[in-house]
Scaffold this motif. Structure first.
Motif, PDB file in Angstrom:
ATOM      1  N   SER A 195      16.546  26.455  39.007  1.00  0.00           N
ATOM      2  CA  SER A 195      16.425  26.873  37.605  1.00  0.00           C
ATOM      3  C   SER A 195      14.991  26.852  37.086  1.00  0.00           C
ATOM      4  O   SER A 195      14.660  27.546  36.128  1.00  0.00           O
ATOM      5  N   ALA A 199      15.885  24.509  31.152  1.00  0.00           N
ATOM      6  CA  ALA A 199      16.176  24.788  32.574  1.00  0.00           C
ATOM      7  C   ALA A 199      16.161  23.516  33.402  1.00  0.00           C
ATOM      8  O   ALA A 199      15.508  22.552  33.070  1.00  0.00           O
ATOM      9  N   ARG A 218       9.957  36.488  38.532  1.00  0.00           N
ATOM     10  CA  ARG A 218      10.218  37.664  37.704  1.00  0.00           C
ATOM     11  C   ARG A 218       9.647  38.919  38.349  1.00  0.00           C
ATOM     12  O   ARG A 218       8.635  38.868  39.052  1.00  0.00           O
ATOM     13  N   PHE A 252      10.795  30.409  38.141  1.00  0.00           N
ATOM     14  CA  PHE A 252      10.829  31.605  37.312  1.00  0.00           C
ATOM     15  C   PHE A 252      10.219  32.773  38.091  1.00  0.00           C
ATOM     16  O   PHE A 252       9.057  33.125  37.896  1.00  0.00           O
ATOM     17  N   THR A 309      13.891  29.693  28.173  1.00  0.00           N
ATOM     18  CA  THR A 309      14.792  28.601  28.581  1.00  0.00           C
ATOM     19  C   THR A 309      14.004  27.489  29.287  1.00  0.00           C
ATOM     20  O   THR A 309      14.613  26.609  29.875  1.00  0.00           O
ATOM     21  N   ARG A 325      13.145  40.666  29.136  1.00  0.00           N
ATOM     22  CA  ARG A 325      14.002  39.730  29.876  1.00  0.00           C
ATOM     23  C   ARG A 325      13.196  38.559  30.425  1.00  0.00           C
ATOM     24  O   ARG A 325      13.685  37.437  30.497  1.00  0.00           O
ATOM     25  N   THR A 326      11.957  38.831  30.812  1.00  0.00           N
ATOM     26  CA  THR A 326      11.089  37.755  31.307  1.00  0.00           C
ATOM     27  C   THR A 326      10.807  36.747  30.198  1.00  0.00           C
ATOM     28  O   THR A 326      10.848  35.528  30.429  1.00  0.00           O
ATOM     29  N   ARG A 328      13.888  34.702  29.612  1.00  0.00           N
ATOM     30  CA  ARG A 328      14.067  33.707  30.690  1.00  0.00           C
ATOM     31  C   ARG A 328      13.112  32.539  30.516  1.00  0.00           C
ATOM     32  O   ARG A 328      13.486  31.378  30.666  1.00  0.00           O
ATOM     33  N   SER A 381      12.292  44.929  31.106  1.00  0.00           N
ATOM     34  CA  SER A 381      12.018  43.885  32.101  1.00  0.00           C
ATOM     35  C   SER A 381      11.052  42.836  31.546  1.00  0.00           C
ATOM     36  O   SER A 381      11.171  41.651  31.864  1.00  0.00           O
TER      37      SER A 381
END
Length: 199
Positions: A85, A199, A90, A88, A195, A188-189, A192, A185
């Motif tokens: 988690s 995470a 990407r 990252f 978090t 979305r990065t 992500r 994209s």
């Protein structure tokens, strides 16, 4: 140090500039920088960095490069197992240049070209690097054309100052908030990375 830090792994200087800007904007420090040796090197390091992420967060950025290469499949293939988690990993669709051009207003101003020359969805540009160079050919700024566009007969696809001038734009003028509206994209990065603490 803020207490929120990552190891950064990237393909090249331009990806490093973009990643640094994103992480700075989120208040995440970079404790160590790896890569700058191309995509193959990143792929070879991904499994071990996935393991590293169990103890310390890692942010790795690579390009999709080919439409047939689905980002989730790339992530799975690179990690060779379950992704931690805090790893990252990407994928910029199609290339990091797509994210740079996604700040359509900022980039149009940078090149002094009409805004409508840049598509609304920059992730859909099949060859972003080549497209960016074609935009630079239209620039009213002679110095930018000379540095971003390759000289006649040159074997390189880009000019001698490509990375330095685009890196300068990213550091000084690139607006991530505007860019997320034209690159899913990239958005979305950011989601992500949002978090990070959970995470």
């Amino acid at each position: 140090m803020s207490g929120r830090s990552v190891i950064l792994a990237v393909e090249d200087r331009l990806s490093e500039a973009v990643s640094t800007k994103i992480l700075d904007g989120l208040g995440i420090d970079i404790s160590q920088r790896l890569g700058l040796k191309g995509k193959g090197y990143l792929q070879s390091k991904a499994p071990s960095l996935n393991q590293t992420a169990k103890g310390f967060p890692v942010f790795m950025l690579t390009d999709q490069d080919a439409p047939s290469q689905c980002p989730p499949q790339l992530v799975q293939a690179w990690t060779k197992g379950e992704r931690h988690s805090k790893f990252f990993l990407r994928v910029a669709v199609m290339e990091v240049e797509s994210w740079i051009m996604a700040d359509r207003r900022g980039f149009a101003d940078f090149l002094s070209i009409p805004l409508d020359r840049i598509p609304q969805d920059t992730d859909a540009i099949p060859q972003p690097k080549e497209f960016l160079v074609s935009l630079a050919r239209l620039s009213k700024k002679t110095s930018l054309r000379e540095e971003i566009v390759p000289k006649t007969g040159a074997t390189s696809k880009v000019g001698p100052g490509y990375n330095s001038r685009l890196g300068e734009f990213v550091r000084i003028n690139w607006n991530i908030g505007r860019a997320t509206s034209s690159s899913i994209s990239l958005k979305r990065t950011l989601v992500r990375l949002g978090t990070f603490d959970a995470a």
